[in-house]
Design a protein around this motif. Sequence first.
Motif, PDB file in Angstrom:
ATOM      1  N   ALA A   1      17.675  -0.673  -6.738  1.00 13.18           N
ATOM      2  CA  ALA A   1      19.131  -0.589  -6.843  1.00 13.18           C
ATOM      3  C   ALA A   1      19.569   0.835  -7.177  1.00 13.18           C
ATOM      4  CB  ALA A   1      19.625  -1.568  -7.908  1.00 13.18           C
ATOM      5  N   ARG A   2      18.836   1.479  -8.117  1.00 17.94           N
ATOM      6  CA  ARG A   2      19.189   2.850  -8.507  1.00 17.94           C
ATOM      7  C   ARG A   2      19.032   3.810  -7.330  1.00 17.94           C
ATOM      8  NH1 ARG A   2      15.844   3.493 -12.618  1.00 17.94           N
ATOM      9  NH2 ARG A   2      14.223   4.630 -11.488  1.00 17.94           N
ATOM     10  N   VAL A   3      17.931   3.660  -6.588  1.00 10.41           N
ATOM     11  CA  VAL A   3      17.687   4.552  -5.442  1.00 10.41           C
ATOM     12  C   VAL A   3      18.744   4.350  -4.368  1.00 10.41           C
ATOM     13  CG1 VAL A   3      16.085   5.034  -3.543  1.00 10.41           C
ATOM     14  CG2 VAL A   3      15.211   4.759  -5.879  1.00 10.41           C
ATOM     15  N   LEU A   4      19.042   3.105  -4.044  1.00 15.13           N
ATOM     16  CA  LEU A   4      20.029   2.821  -2.999  1.00 15.13           C
ATOM     17  C   LEU A   4      21.413   3.331  -3.395  1.00 15.13           C
ATOM     18  CD1 LEU A   4      18.924  -0.789  -1.997  1.00 15.13           C
ATOM     19  CD2 LEU A   4      18.651   1.302  -0.638  1.00 15.13           C
ATOM     20  N   ARG A   5      21.751   3.198  -4.679  1.00 15.81           N
ATOM     21  CA  ARG A   5      23.049   3.671  -5.156  1.00 15.81           C
ATOM     22  C   ARG A   5      23.097   5.198  -5.165  1.00 15.81           C
ATOM     23  NH1 ARG A   5      23.054   1.296  -9.826  1.00 15.81           N
ATOM     24  NH2 ARG A   5      22.347   3.162 -10.949  1.00 15.81           N
ATOM     25  N   ASP A   6      22.031   5.824  -5.638  1.00 17.41           N
ATOM     26  CA  ASP A   6      21.992   7.292  -5.686  1.00 17.41           C
ATOM     27  C   ASP A   6      22.109   7.911  -4.296  1.00 17.41           C
ATOM     28  OD1 ASP A   6      21.689   7.110  -8.403  1.00 17.41           O
ATOM     29  OD2 ASP A   6      19.556   7.681  -8.425  1.00 17.41           O
TER      30      ASP A   6
ATOM     31  N   PRO B   1      20.207   2.043   7.067  1.00 19.87           N
ATOM     32  CA  PRO B   1      19.779   0.980   6.147  1.00 19.87           C
ATOM     33  C   PRO B   1      18.251   0.907   6.043  1.00 19.87           C
ATOM     34  CG  PRO B   1      21.473   0.196   7.660  1.00 19.87           C
ATOM     35  CD  PRO B   1      21.017   1.532   8.172  1.00 19.87           C
ATOM     36  N   VAL B   2      17.763   0.617   4.847  1.00 17.60           N
ATOM     37  CA  VAL B   2      16.326   0.455   4.624  1.00 17.60           C
ATOM     38  C   VAL B   2      16.092  -0.831   3.845  1.00 17.60           C
ATOM     39  CG1 VAL B   2      15.750   2.906   4.680  1.00 17.60           C
ATOM     40  CG2 VAL B   2      16.464   1.853   2.514  1.00 17.60           C
TER      41      VAL B   2
ATOM     42  N   SER C   1       0.827  -1.213   0.000  1.00 21.81           N
ATOM     43  CA  SER C   1       0.000   0.000   0.000  1.00 21.81           C
ATOM     44  C   SER C   1       0.860   1.261   0.000  1.00 21.81           C
ATOM     45  CB  SER C   1      -0.929   0.005   1.216  1.00 21.81           C
ATOM     46  OG  SER C   1      -0.182  -0.091   2.426  1.00 21.81           O
ATOM     47  N   PHE C   2       2.024   1.183   0.658  1.00 26.62           N
ATOM     48  CA  PHE C   2       2.915   2.353   0.662  1.00 26.62           C
ATOM     49  C   PHE C   2       3.380   2.662  -0.756  1.00 26.62           C
ATOM     50  CE2 PHE C   2       7.035   4.440   0.920  1.00 26.62           C
ATOM     51  CZ  PHE C   2       6.819   5.414   1.878  1.00 26.62           C
ATOM     52  N   VAL C   3       3.771   1.635  -1.471  1.00 19.11           N
ATOM     53  CA  VAL C   3       4.232   1.838  -2.847  1.00 19.11           C
ATOM     54  C   VAL C   3       3.087   2.349  -3.716  1.00 19.11           C
ATOM     55  CG1 VAL C   3       5.224   0.709  -4.879  1.00 19.11           C
ATOM     56  CG2 VAL C   3       5.983   0.053  -2.579  1.00 19.11           C
ATOM     57  N   GLU C   4       1.916   1.770  -3.544  1.00 19.28           N
ATOM     58  CA  GLU C   4       0.756   2.160  -4.358  1.00 19.28           C
ATOM     59  C   GLU C   4       0.314   3.592  -4.095  1.00 19.28           C
ATOM     60  OE1 GLU C   4      -1.283  -2.282  -4.561  1.00 19.28           O
ATOM     61  OE2 GLU C   4      -1.861  -0.861  -3.010  1.00 19.28           O
ATOM     62  N   ALA C   5       0.615   4.116  -2.913  1.00 18.95           N
ATOM     63  CA  ALA C   5       0.194   5.477  -2.564  1.00 18.95           C
ATOM     64  C   ALA C   5       0.962   6.541  -3.346  1.00 18.95           C
ATOM     65  CB  ALA C   5       0.369   5.708  -1.066  1.00 18.95           C
TER      66      ALA C   5
ATOM     67  N   GLU D   1       9.500   7.115  -6.627  1.00 18.94           N
ATOM     68  CA  GLU D   1       9.086   8.118  -5.632  1.00 18.94           C
ATOM     69  C   GLU D   1       8.861   7.459  -4.272  1.00 18.94           C
ATOM     70  OE1 GLU D   1       5.834  10.639  -6.729  1.00 18.94           O
ATOM     71  OE2 GLU D   1       6.475  10.738  -8.830  1.00 18.94           O
ATOM     72  N   ALA D   2       8.239   6.292  -4.273  1.00 19.96           N
ATOM     73  CA  ALA D   2       7.952   5.607  -3.009  1.00 19.96           C
ATOM     74  C   ALA D   2       9.249   5.233  -2.294  1.00 19.96           C
ATOM     75  CB  ALA D   2       7.119   4.362  -3.279  1.00 19.96           C
ATOM     76  N   PHE D   3      10.187   4.666  -3.030  1.00 18.85           N
ATOM     77  CA  PHE D   3      11.436   4.232  -2.407  1.00 18.85           C
ATOM     78  C   PHE D   3      12.237   5.415  -1.875  1.00 18.85           C
ATOM     79  CE2 PHE D   3      11.576   0.247  -5.357  1.00 18.85           C
ATOM     80  CZ  PHE D   3      10.543  -0.327  -4.611  1.00 18.85           C
ATOM     81  N   ARG D   4      12.289   6.517  -2.645  1.00 16.82           N
ATOM     82  CA  ARG D   4      13.043   7.694  -2.196  1.00 16.82           C
ATOM     83  C   ARG D   4      12.386   8.331  -0.969  1.00 16.82           C
ATOM     84  NH1 ARG D   4      16.989   9.176  -5.854  1.00 16.82           N
ATOM     85  NH2 ARG D   4      16.865   8.039  -7.829  1.00 16.82           N
TER      86      ARG D   4
END
Length: 463
Positions: A238-243, A220-221, A198-202, A208-211
Amino acid sequence: MSDATTTDLYEVTMAMSYLREGMTGPATFSLFVRNLPSDRGFLVAAGLESALDFLSGLRVGSEDIDAFAAALHRPSCDLEPLLGLEFTGQVRAVPEGRIVLAGEPLLEVTAPLPQAQLAETYVLNQLSHQTAIASKAARCVLAAAGHPIVDFSLRRTHGPQAGYQAARLSAMVGFAGTSNVAAATAEGVPAVGTMAHSFVEAFATEDEAFRAFARAHPGPVTLLVDTYDTGTGVHIAARVLRDLDRGPGSAIRLDSGDLGALAVRARAILDAAGLPDVRIVASGGLDEYSVDELIRSGAPIDTYAVGTRVGVSADAPYLDSAYKLVEYDGRPVMKLSSAKVTAPGRKQVFRRAGYADVIGLVDEQPTDDAQPLLETVMREGRRTGKRPALDACRERCAADLAQLPPVARRIRAPVAPRVTVSERLSTLADQVRRRIEEGAPAFGARSRSLERSTSGSHRSVSR
């Protein structure tokens, strides 16, 4: 009302009858599991601490009397003989976290007959439920073969108390953490958690959700990657964690689909992105059977999160447990019902190497290097010592699991160690059976003398 009313009505009617007949002599009840559930090679003793809490606080008050009277449709004055009844007896039990087998007493209560009878329902409930859950969770630890495993069961356990117990018991048998905040706080267990779909769907996109999640939680997340397409979700995570330079200690979670194949694909994506330290967490209907399959397949999963099936012990949700009178006022007694025969007398379990356990009488001396399992944990209605720390129970369980024969540790088609009974106990059972079948008077001094003189060899338990 107090917890005294958390009982079956027939416990009340029997206790009243005992009091009316003046039957207040010491009675011993033995709590045991007749047969192990299918696909179980052992059980983990649990629930004792809850039972001791109940017994140490058991006292029938005026509101309890009113509740009993209402249930029986009788005036309260009829139930007044029960007023003030409290537990003043002794409890001998197998400490929590120890491995036990079918037929072995987990606990024996010795108290004036009305007290011991009234305690039955609550004590049986606590030990039966918690032993079932602890045993299921211990099998998950064995299946995980050293990989961390965590408890996600609260949302589907049979009530909040059951969820709390599942979290505590899973930690006791070796889980690394729980999603249950209350249990984690009270028991000193690491709290773990990620995010829901639901968090991702929001949010408009997974990116956007991951960031947003990472901004709200420094350090750590763990990102849930299978709300839409799992492969795409892993690439975005992977892109979000690396950025955000949040790789070490972070993780992705797989919650559906072919977890083994998805884990292989996810590991390749993470490694290609230069994130070898990002872990993979798997969840979604897991228990020891599916964890065992994933481990055997070589799936690159770092942590397993188990929930519903473990929190309710889905494949074996109850135990064939019993709380039976074995002695009253010095007279050994037994039940002869078909397929439910019980053994008379107060008992001890002697553990020998290789789990060649022997069930004997309480005053027998162990042979060889046998270790008695039942300890005195309550006298005169009070605990004999402090509540054991969860760490001590965990160490006890780990030591017992390590000594289990490999065939008993198997996840599929385990073979439980064979339990035997001592010659003295077998002889006593034969004597009591003959006395019952012949309609003889109560077991007398002559027979007790014979019992004491019997040799210490042992026979196999018949189940």
